[in-house]
Motif scaffolding. Structure first.
Motif, PDB file in Angstrom:
ATOM      1  N   GLU A  51     -28.947   9.868  70.729  1.00  0.00           N
ATOM      2  CA  GLU A  51     -27.825  10.854  71.650  1.00  0.00           C
ATOM      3  C   GLU A  51     -28.508  12.159  71.694  1.00  0.00           C
ATOM      4  O   GLU A  51     -28.731  12.746  72.713  1.00  0.00           O
ATOM      5  CB  GLU A  51     -26.638  10.827  70.846  1.00  0.00           C
ATOM      6  N   ASN A  55     -30.075  13.833  75.124  1.00  0.00           N
ATOM      7  CA  ASN A  55     -29.466  15.240  75.757  1.00  0.00           C
ATOM      8  C   ASN A  55     -30.715  16.167  75.975  1.00  0.00           C
ATOM      9  O   ASN A  55     -30.692  16.813  76.996  1.00  0.00           O
ATOM     10  CB  ASN A  55     -28.352  15.845  74.643  1.00  0.00           C
ATOM     11  N   TYR A  59     -30.846  17.315  79.675  1.00  0.00           N
ATOM     12  CA  TYR A  59     -30.376  18.881  79.838  1.00  0.00           C
ATOM     13  C   TYR A  59     -31.451  19.875  79.693  1.00  0.00           C
ATOM     14  O   TYR A  59     -31.409  20.753  80.359  1.00  0.00           O
ATOM     15  CB  TYR A  59     -29.239  19.195  79.046  1.00  0.00           C
ATOM     16  N   GLY A 109     -21.655  11.916  73.065  1.00  0.00           N
ATOM     17  CA  GLY A 109     -23.005  11.879  72.571  1.00  0.00           C
ATOM     18  C   GLY A 109     -23.053  12.806  71.315  1.00  0.00           C
ATOM     19  O   GLY A 109     -23.047  12.414  70.156  1.00  0.00           O
TER      20      GLY A 109
HETATM   21 MG   LIG Z   1     -25.469  13.113  75.510  1.00  0.00          MG
END
Ligand SMILES: [Mg+2]
Ligand SMILES: Nc1ncnc2c1ncn2[C@@H]1O[C@H](COP(=O)(O)OP(=O)(O)OP(=O)(O)O)[C@@H](O)[C@H]1O
Lengths: 138, 229
Positions: A51, A55, A59, A109
């Motif tokens: 997770e 991310n 991101y 997440g």
């Molecule tokens: Mg996530």
């Protein structure tokens, strides 16, 4: 953030592509196994890392993962740090809440990763980056 | 020879040197001064010719090298194309959908589900559903080591799309460790039919099949003329 000079660094990996996520995850599972964690704990910590890495990739465009073993509160632990120099998270409380996503995800997440480990610390600064440290007792 | 004549002669030769140098600079690598006189100036003229020779050699060498590099580059690009093609072939291969029973499709998923693979897998499955008209498909994830929110999300989307095409998906092969992990993540998979093993899923599918057959038979019995219409 919890930290200790006496932790032994087991491994680290730079994250640039989606394939690096797979490799970093395998690395985590490998060390979890080596530290004699059971299959359920291996799966939990590997999934939590997955997770965090996704991310970072989605991101922040990438980042770095470091894996340590050492003592936390006098208990043997597996310690993993994921850090990026991405845009950071403005509202941590919101990001940590179930079902919140700024994109097309499910929004489970971060809160899910927190539930999968024994300790979860997150630091984020807008335009500087995000660091998450997770700890799992052995 | 008069002094004046000498000077005119030297000026002519310097002009020629200038012309030759200009020609070389413009790219004519065959231009040479080729002086026929033997005096102080001819030493310089010969030296300039030698310099042009060296320069020509070097340029030719460089052209040759450049061509070699270009050849190698195009070869590498060719190989890269092959690799990409093979990777794509492999992706196709790694999501084989097969009809194992009347009305039942099976898709064994092995390895890591990144977004690209999931996309191909989903397309393959949906195409096969349309092509065969099967109404039950089993996604077996025994070979998937990590199910995170992204994988779960992809699975949910696949199941929803299949449902829109009139097929029910059963997911099998969720290990106890992965089941616990999914629960802790907080993902709700209760809208999906799941079975512990592929075998359980197959048995379920066949029962389902039998039920549909029974219903068909029943309606045939209630309205025996239906078939004629
Ligand atoms: Mg996530
Ligand atoms: N490393 C990061 N850098 C910047 N923003 C982040 C980072 N990690 C998370 N975020 C932000 O926090 C939000 C919540 O993250 P979380 O992982 O819980 O959900 P998600 O990634 O949107 O969906 P899911 O993980 O369920 O697929 C994200 O939508 C994103 O806006």
């Amino acid at each position: 953030m919890t930290s200790d000079k006496n932790w032994e660094e087991l491994g680290r990996k730079n994250l640039e592509s989606e394939n690096d996520i797979v490799m970093a995850r395998q690395l985590v599972r490998h060390y979890a196994k080596q530290l004699r964690m059971g299959i359920v704990d291996q799966t939990r910590v590997t999934t939590a890392v997955s997770e965090l890495l996704r991310n970072m990739y989605n991101y922040a465009g990438g980042g770095e993962i470091k894996i340590f073993s050492g003592l936390v509160d006098e208990k043997d632990a597996l310690i993993i740090t994921c850090s990026d120099s991405g845009p950071g998270i403005e509202d941590l409380e919101l990001a940590m809440s179930d079902g919140y996503t700024s994109g097309m995800g499910m929004g489970y997440g971060l809160p899910g990763a927190k539930r999968l480990v024994d300790r979860f610390e997150i630091q984020s600064k807008v335009n500087v980056g995000t660091t998450v440290r997770i700890i799992k007792w052995r | 020879m008069s002094e004046k004549h000498n000077i005119t002669n030297i000026k002519k030769r310097i002009d020629r040197i200038e012309d030759i140098l200009a020609a070389v600079a413009a790219g004519d690598l065959d231009a040479r001064i080729n002086s026929e006189t033997e005096d102080d100036l001819s030493g310089i003229e010969a030296a300039i010719d030698l310099l042009i020779d060296d320069l020509t050699d070097e340029l030719k060498q460089r052209e040759k090298m450049q061509k070699e590099v270009e050849d190698k580059l195009s070869k590498i690009q060719e190989q890269q194309k092959t690799i990409v093609q093979q990777q794509e072939d492999l992706l196709e291969l790694s999501s084989p959908v097969s009809k194992v029973w009347d009305n039942v499709l099976i898709l064994p998923v092995i390895g890591t589900l990144d977004s690209q693979r999931t996309q191909i897998m989903m397309e393959n499955l949906l195409e096969k559903i349309v092509e065969t008209g099967c109404t039950i498909s089993i996604l077996d994830i025994t070979g998937v080591p990590t199910v995170d929110t992204q994988v779960a999300n992809h699975l949910l989307k696949t199941v929803t799309s299949a449902r829109l095409l009139g097929a029910e998906c059963i997911i099998s092969g969720i290990s106890p460790a992965i089941a616990q992990t999914i629960v802790h993540l907080g993902i709700d998979l209760s809208s999906i039919k799941t079975k512990a093993t592929l075998q359980d899923a197959m048995i379920f599918a066949m029962r389902q099949n039998k039920r549909t057959d029974d219903i068909k038979l029943q309606s045939l019995y209630i309205n025996p003329n239906e078939k004629e219409e």
